[in-house]
Every structure is written in structure tokens, then in C-alpha cells.
Design a protein around this motif. Structure first.
Motif, mmCIF file in Angstrom:
data_model
loop_
_atom_site.group_PDB
_atom_site.id
_atom_site.type_symbol
_atom_site.label_atom_id
_atom_site.label_comp_id
_atom_site.label_asym_id
_atom_site.label_seq_id
_atom_site.Cartn_x
_atom_site.Cartn_y
_atom_site.Cartn_z
ATOM 1 N N HIS A 29 0.849 -1.188 0.000
ATOM 2 C CA HIS A 29 0.000 0.000 0.000
ATOM 3 C C HIS A 29 0.887 1.241 0.000
ATOM 4 N N LEU A 30 0.729 2.104 -1.006
ATOM 5 C CA LEU A 30 1.565 3.299 -1.147
ATOM 6 C C LEU A 30 0.926 4.550 -0.578
ATOM 7 N N GLY A 31 -0.314 4.446 -0.144
ATOM 8 C CA GLY A 31 -1.034 5.613 0.352
ATOM 9 C C GLY A 31 -2.274 5.831 -0.480
ATOM 10 N N GLY A 32 -3.194 6.602 0.064
ATOM 11 C CA GLY A 32 -4.446 6.849 -0.651
ATOM 12 C C GLY A 32 -5.105 5.531 -0.996
ATOM 13 N N GLU A 33 -5.476 5.385 -2.235
ATOM 14 C CA GLU A 33 -6.088 4.142 -2.700
ATOM 15 C C GLU A 33 -5.144 3.365 -3.622
ATOM 16 N N ARG A 34 -3.858 3.680 -3.583
ATOM 17 C CA ARG A 34 -2.904 3.055 -4.503
ATOM 18 C C ARG A 34 -2.200 1.875 -3.846
ATOM 19 N N ILE A 35 -2.300 0.733 -4.507
ATOM 20 C CA ILE A 35 -1.627 -0.497 -4.083
ATOM 21 C C ILE A 35 -0.903 -1.040 -5.298
ATOM 22 N N ILE A 36 0.334 -1.500 -5.087
ATOM 23 C CA ILE A 36 1.095 -2.092 -6.195
ATOM 24 C C ILE A 36 1.457 -3.531 -5.845
ATOM 25 N N ARG A 37 1.734 -4.305 -6.854
ATOM 26 C CA ARG A 37 2.230 -5.664 -6.634
ATOM 27 C C ARG A 37 3.691 -5.562 -6.234
ATOM 28 N N SER A 38 4.093 -6.317 -5.236
ATOM 29 C CA SER A 38 5.475 -6.256 -4.764
ATOM 30 C C SER A 38 6.452 -6.689 -5.845
ATOM 31 N N ALA A 39 6.021 -7.514 -6.779
ATOM 32 C CA ALA A 39 6.888 -7.952 -7.873
ATOM 33 C C ALA A 39 7.226 -6.808 -8.826
ATOM 34 N N GLU A 40 6.403 -5.764 -8.846
ATOM 35 C CA GLU A 40 6.627 -4.610 -9.715
ATOM 36 C C GLU A 40 7.613 -3.598 -9.128
ATOM 37 N N LEU A 41 7.863 -3.688 -7.824
ATOM 38 C CA LEU A 41 8.712 -2.716 -7.128
ATOM 39 C C LEU A 41 10.164 -2.793 -7.592
#
Length: 83
Positions: A4-16
Motif C-alpha cells: 500500500h503506497l497511500g491513498g487508494e494506490r496499491i502495487i504488486r510487490s513484484a513490480e517494485l
């Protein structure tokens, strides 16, 4: 897994790819050029209306997050340890 990056934004950990403190833009010429290039190609997203505290780089997008880089790194580390 997801981060979770904040707000409503979530990314896949594989994309980091990387997490930096936002101050790196002022202290590093290379990082400033990288972000400028991403802006030109419309690959930058500001999360929320708060002042950004960190820059999160994924394979396709650069995010400005209102969450501190240390908190995001802790979240990412949990997922790496569990992988």
C-alpha cells in the motif's frame, strides 16, 4: 503480495524496483533526470493531496507517495521476507 503506497494506490510487490526519500531529487542530478524523463512520458503519478515524502519506482510508473520511505521499505521488507 501487495504494498500500500497511500491513498487508494496499491502495487504488486513484484513490480517494485526502488523506494527513495523525496529529497533525493534535490541531491542527485541523475535521479532528477530520471524523474524528468518519466514526467515527459507521463509515467508519474502523485498519490493523494498531501506533500510527497517518498518516490516509489516500479517497472512502469514513478509514484510520489505521502508515506515516508522508511515505512514503505518496512512494508516491502515484510513481503520479501515472506516470499
Amino acid at each position: 503480495m501487495y504494498i500500500h503506497l497511500g491513498g487508494e494506490r496499491i502495487i504488486r510487490s513484484a513490480e517494485l524496483v526502488a523506494i527513495f526519500d523525496v529529497s533525493i531529487e534535490k541531491s542527485s542530478k541523475i535521479s532528477k533526470q530520471f524523474v524528468s524523463h518519466a514526467c515527459e512520458h507521463k509515467n508519474v503519478e502523485f498519490i493523494g493531496e498531501e506533500e510527497p515524502k517518498s518516490i516509489v519506482i516500479t517497472k512502469s510508473t514513478v509514484y510520489y507517495s505521502p508515506i515516508s520511505s522508511s515505512t514503505l521499505k518496512k512494508r516491502a521488507k515484510v513481503f520479501v521476507a515472506n516470499a
